[in-house]
Design an enzyme around this catalytic site. Structure first.
Site, mmCIF file in Angstrom:
data_model
loop_
_atom_site.group_PDB
_atom_site.id
_atom_site.type_symbol
_atom_site.label_atom_id
_atom_site.label_comp_id
_atom_site.label_asym_id
_atom_site.label_seq_id
_atom_site.Cartn_x
_atom_site.Cartn_y
_atom_site.Cartn_z
ATOM 1 N N SER A 146 -4.500 12.501 -13.722
ATOM 2 C CA SER A 146 -3.599 11.322 -14.156
ATOM 3 C C SER A 146 -2.354 11.869 -14.667
ATOM 4 O O SER A 146 -1.339 11.112 -15.053
ATOM 5 C CB SER A 146 -4.433 10.601 -14.997
ATOM 6 O OG SER A 146 -4.789 11.248 -15.972
ATOM 7 N N ASN B 283 -12.165 9.811 -24.474
ATOM 8 C CA ASN B 283 -12.446 8.484 -24.187
ATOM 9 C C ASN B 283 -11.651 7.827 -25.474
ATOM 10 O O ASN B 283 -10.957 6.526 -25.345
ATOM 11 C CB ASN B 283 -13.646 8.128 -24.245
ATOM 12 C CG ASN B 283 -14.547 8.664 -22.880
ATOM 13 O OD1 ASN B 283 -13.687 9.335 -22.011
ATOM 14 N ND2 ASN B 283 -15.818 8.738 -22.980
ATOM 15 N N THR C 100 14.206 -34.838 -11.151
ATOM 16 C CA THR C 100 12.849 -34.526 -10.863
ATOM 17 C C THR C 100 12.652 -34.588 -9.340
ATOM 18 O O THR C 100 13.493 -35.186 -8.581
ATOM 19 C CB THR C 100 12.003 -35.624 -11.227
ATOM 20 O OG1 THR C 100 12.591 -36.972 -11.015
ATOM 21 C CG2 THR C 100 12.241 -35.838 -12.978
ATOM 22 N N HIS C 101 11.835 -33.785 -8.830
ATOM 23 C CA HIS C 101 11.758 -33.896 -7.362
ATOM 24 C C HIS C 101 12.714 -33.191 -6.798
ATOM 25 O O HIS C 101 13.111 -33.293 -5.624
ATOM 26 C CB HIS C 101 11.130 -35.094 -6.794
ATOM 27 C CG HIS C 101 10.126 -35.639 -7.400
ATOM 28 N ND1 HIS C 101 8.668 -35.508 -7.223
ATOM 29 C CD2 HIS C 101 10.170 -36.762 -8.359
ATOM 30 C CE1 HIS C 101 7.947 -36.401 -7.843
ATOM 31 N NE2 HIS C 101 8.808 -36.958 -8.651
ATOM 32 N N SER D 50 28.207 -9.051 1.088
ATOM 33 C CA SER D 50 27.139 -8.678 2.498
ATOM 34 C C SER D 50 27.980 -7.680 3.209
ATOM 35 O O SER D 50 29.348 -7.624 3.127
ATOM 36 C CB SER D 50 27.242 -10.074 2.997
ATOM 37 O OG SER D 50 26.883 -9.625 4.443
ATOM 38 N N LYS E 27 30.552 -13.675 1.304
ATOM 39 C CA LYS E 27 29.299 -13.509 0.525
ATOM 40 C C LYS E 27 29.368 -13.321 -0.637
ATOM 41 O O LYS E 27 30.049 -11.945 -1.216
ATOM 42 C CB LYS E 27 28.365 -13.035 1.414
ATOM 43 C CG LYS E 27 27.832 -13.853 2.695
ATOM 44 C CD LYS E 27 27.032 -14.806 2.481
ATOM 45 C CE LYS E 27 25.622 -14.530 2.690
ATOM 46 N NZ LYS E 27 24.744 -15.571 2.305
ATOM 47 N N ASN F 273 26.192 -12.641 -3.298
ATOM 48 C CA ASN F 273 24.918 -13.060 -3.387
ATOM 49 C C ASN F 273 24.373 -12.731 -4.722
ATOM 50 O O ASN F 273 24.637 -11.874 -5.577
ATOM 51 C CB ASN F 273 24.004 -12.209 -2.526
ATOM 52 C CG ASN F 273 24.445 -12.517 -0.960
ATOM 53 O OD1 ASN F 273 24.702 -13.616 -0.483
ATOM 54 N ND2 ASN F 273 24.487 -11.198 -0.035
ATOM 55 N N GLU G 293 17.827 -13.303 -8.002
ATOM 56 C CA GLU G 293 16.728 -12.955 -6.875
ATOM 57 C C GLU G 293 15.737 -12.022 -6.979
ATOM 58 O O GLU G 293 14.570 -11.918 -6.799
ATOM 59 C CB GLU G 293 17.416 -12.789 -5.496
ATOM 60 C CG GLU G 293 18.272 -13.856 -4.789
ATOM 61 C CD GLU G 293 19.051 -13.461 -3.533
ATOM 62 O OE1 GLU G 293 18.679 -14.044 -2.545
ATOM 63 O OE2 GLU G 293 19.906 -12.797 -3.773
ATOM 64 N N TYR H 34 -17.154 3.983 -21.234
ATOM 65 C CA TYR H 34 -15.877 4.397 -20.591
ATOM 66 C C TYR H 34 -16.741 4.779 -19.082
ATOM 67 O O TYR H 34 -17.718 5.495 -18.818
ATOM 68 C CB TYR H 34 -15.406 5.612 -21.132
ATOM 69 C CG TYR H 34 -14.303 6.425 -20.374
ATOM 70 C CD1 TYR H 34 -13.296 5.611 -20.495
ATOM 71 C CD2 TYR H 34 -14.607 7.119 -19.320
ATOM 72 C CE1 TYR H 34 -12.056 6.372 -19.804
ATOM 73 C CE2 TYR H 34 -13.630 7.782 -18.314
ATOM 74 C CZ TYR H 34 -12.297 7.249 -18.822
ATOM 75 O OH TYR H 34 -11.242 7.660 -17.988
ATOM 76 N N GLN I 219 -8.897 4.870 -16.020
ATOM 77 C CA GLN I 219 -7.891 5.764 -15.738
ATOM 78 C C GLN I 219 -6.762 4.890 -14.925
ATOM 79 O O GLN I 219 -5.590 5.159 -14.810
ATOM 80 C CB GLN I 219 -8.303 7.097 -15.030
ATOM 81 C CG GLN I 219 -6.912 7.953 -14.601
ATOM 82 C CD GLN I 219 -7.497 9.293 -14.350
ATOM 83 O OE1 GLN I 219 -7.949 10.051 -15.182
ATOM 84 N NE2 GLN I 219 -7.327 9.668 -13.150
ATOM 85 N N LYS J 65 -3.613 2.591 -15.999
ATOM 86 C CA LYS J 65 -2.301 3.008 -16.783
ATOM 87 C C LYS J 65 -0.893 2.622 -15.896
ATOM 88 O O LYS J 65 0.166 1.851 -16.360
ATOM 89 C CB LYS J 65 -2.124 4.426 -16.917
ATOM 90 C CG LYS J 65 -2.897 4.791 -18.278
ATOM 91 C CD LYS J 65 -3.176 6.116 -18.366
ATOM 92 C CE LYS J 65 -4.463 6.397 -19.264
ATOM 93 N NZ LYS J 65 -5.736 6.070 -18.527
HETATM 94 N N1 ARG Z 1 -7.389 10.534 -18.070
HETATM 95 C C1 ARG Z 1 -8.437 9.829 -18.577
HETATM 96 C C2 ARG Z 1 -8.099 8.444 -18.334
HETATM 97 O O1 ARG Z 1 -7.005 8.079 -18.513
HETATM 98 C C3 ARG Z 1 -8.680 10.256 -19.794
HETATM 99 C C4 ARG Z 1 -10.051 9.907 -20.345
HETATM 100 C C5 ARG Z 1 -11.162 10.599 -19.462
HETATM 101 N N2 ARG Z 1 -12.357 10.847 -19.886
HETATM 102 C C6 ARG Z 1 -13.342 11.004 -19.186
HETATM 103 N N3 ARG Z 1 -14.618 10.956 -19.830
HETATM 104 N N4 ARG Z 1 -13.249 11.707 -18.087
HETATM 105 O O2 ARG Z 1 -8.965 7.616 -18.556
#
Ligand code: ARG
Length: 464
Positions: free
Chosen positions: A28, A115, A160-161, A282, A288, A290, A295, A322, A327, A330
């Site tokens: 990660s 964890n 409205t509408h 454009s 144009k 835009n 948007e 956990y 992971q 994130k």
């Molecule tokens: N990179 C892991 C995560 O984002 C960290 C925790 C890892 N814990 C484990 N028991 N493998 O969740």
């Protein structure tokens, strides 16, 4: 282990090296390195606490702190060498610490697990970003309120509408967006309270055998409270879902407002003009201009809603405690934070620069028989039941359409043929100004009420 692989911090029991694909697949570090500052902040607090309870010595903790601070400097200066084979931000930093200060570095992880460490990091990260986003919301609200004040008396057709309904003031309309943002701000603060809880101390899932002082860690890191169950502490991602739900609602608001800006700046409406710096041209059509920024904000709501679904689905049916699944929390969360901050920043700049076209708005209000309800209310005040008044005015609108005039352009004679209750004084209430002025109560569109609403909004903002 291949040559380019770092030695794993956990491979004591392993007899073969990690498969190369698996190593990249499970890593990660490419994205969680964004948590580095928070990880170091958490580690320093953890080490400080371990010293206070006598698990580490003052000298050890001093070396750990100096090492971590140097690593932090290296990371900020882009000198840090991130290694995929060290999997994540936590182990990259821990390994760098041990490389720097020797065996003392290996003591940092006493009484904790990745964890509870990662759960703490995300909460520190999100708390920081919440405060940034809260500031952006406040700045946007200040811009809205200033625009509303500038245009408190400007009349446009309320819809409205998407059909002309009744005249309203531009200031009143802007203050509707402020109300939504006020609720968004409240939701964000509610969410912050549940983010600001310390999971550290839960260790892997069951707590630790060391005599830790979680209150002290919480105090150092400015957490309001401790997570009270170790299993829940390491597996809970409600706070990230809650934040993303808040963000989704806010993006839904911004998408509605974007849609309005797109419509209002079109040649079919021409109620407002967006400054050139927020628009693009454009490559083929020279005429144009835009409205790309609104948007794109409208479009970006999609990825935020998608992240909400992703996080809910990620947590659905996960067994305690956990799991590596977590992971995956994130990237969606980071993307929501970045998207939201960008969209709010665009709006903070764009909203005060909106140019209004009052004549076009007025003409549009005149065209749509926007004061028909006022005429019905007038008849009711003269004693006619509302349903009958509705019918009389409906017929008069029919006549006005036939003659292609506004209600206010019918003669008194024509009006009186529809109802003898109508008098010369009717013409006052048939004007756009008369119509908005008449809605003079809290929540109404009367310009004085708009100014009072602005005052209330400013009070709320300054009490934050
Ligand atoms: N990179 C892991 C995560 O984002 C960290 C925790 C890892 N814990 C484990 N028991 N493998 O969740």
């Amino acid at each position: 282990m291949t040559d380019k692989q770092d030695k794993k911090l956990w491979d004591g029991r392993f007899t073969e090296a990690t498969d190369e694909f698996v190593e990249t697949f499970t890593a990660s570090v490419s994205f969680d390195q964004q948590l580095a500052s928070y990880d170091i902040q958490g580690s320093i607090a953890h080490a400080t606490m371990l010293e206070a309870v006598g698990v580490l010595t003052a000298d050890e903790v001093s070396q750990i702190k100096i090492g971590l601070e140097q690593i932090h400097d290296d990371i900020l200066a882009n000198r840090f060498n991130w290694s995929v084979s060290l999997e994540d931000v936590h182990m990259n930093i821990e390994k760098a610490l041990t490389d720097k200060i020797g065996d003392v570095g290996k003591k940092l992880h006493t009484g904790r697990s990745r964890n509870d460490q990662v759960a703490t990091d995300i909460r520190l990260y999100l708390r920081d970003k919440i405060d940034l986003i809260a500031l952006l919301i406040t700045n946007l609200q200040k811009g809205i309120v200033a625009l509303a004040e500038r245009e408190a008396d400007t009349i446009l057709p309320g819809m409205t509408h998407l059909q002309v309904a009744q005249p309203i003031t531009f200031g009143h309309h802007m203050m509707a967006w402020n109300e939504m943002l006020e609720r968004d701000y409240g939701r964000l603060q509610d969410c912050r309270a549940r983010v600001n809880i310390l999971p550290l101390g839960a260790a892997a899932l069951a707590g630790t055998t060391f005599p830790i002082d979680r209150q002290l860690t919480a105090k150092i890191l400015n957490f309001d409270a401790l997570a009270e169950n170790s299993l829940d502490a390491v597996s809970d991602r409600d706070f990230a879902i809650e934040f993303t739900a808040f963000a989704s609602i806010l993006m839904m608001h911004l998408s509605r407002w974007s849609e309005e800006m797109i419509l209002w700046s079109s040649s079919q409406f021409e109620f407002i003009e967006l400054p050139d710096r927020f628009c693009t041209g454009s490559s083929i059509m020279p005429q144009k201009k835009n409205p790309d920024v609104p948007e794109l904000v409208r479009g970006k709501s999609a990825r935020v809603f998608g992240s909400l679904t992703a996080l809910l689905t990620l947590m659905k049916a996960q067994p305690l405690a956990y799991n590596k699944d977590n992971q995956e929390d994130k990237e969606p969360l980071f993307d929501v934070v970045n998207t939201l901050a960008d969209c709010l920043t665009a709006f903070v700049d764009m909203v005060p620069a909106i140019v209004t076209r009052p004549t076009n708005m007025r003409n549009a209000a005149m065209k749509g028989y926007a004061t028909a309800t006022d005429l019905a209310d007038y008849l009711v005040k003269k004693g006619l039941p509302f349903r009958d008044a509705h019918d009389v005015v409906g017929k008069l609108v029919g006549l006005a359409i036939k003659r292609t005039v506004d209600l206010s352009e019918l003669t008194l004679d024509e009006l009186q043929q529809a109802s003898i209750l109508i008098d010369q004084d009717v013409f006052e209430i048939l004007t756009l100004e008369g119509s908005v002025k008449a809605r003079n109560h809290l929540g109404g569109t009367n310009p004085d009420q708009v100014r009072l609403a602005i005052q209330r909004a400013r009070n709320k903002i300054s009490n934050r």
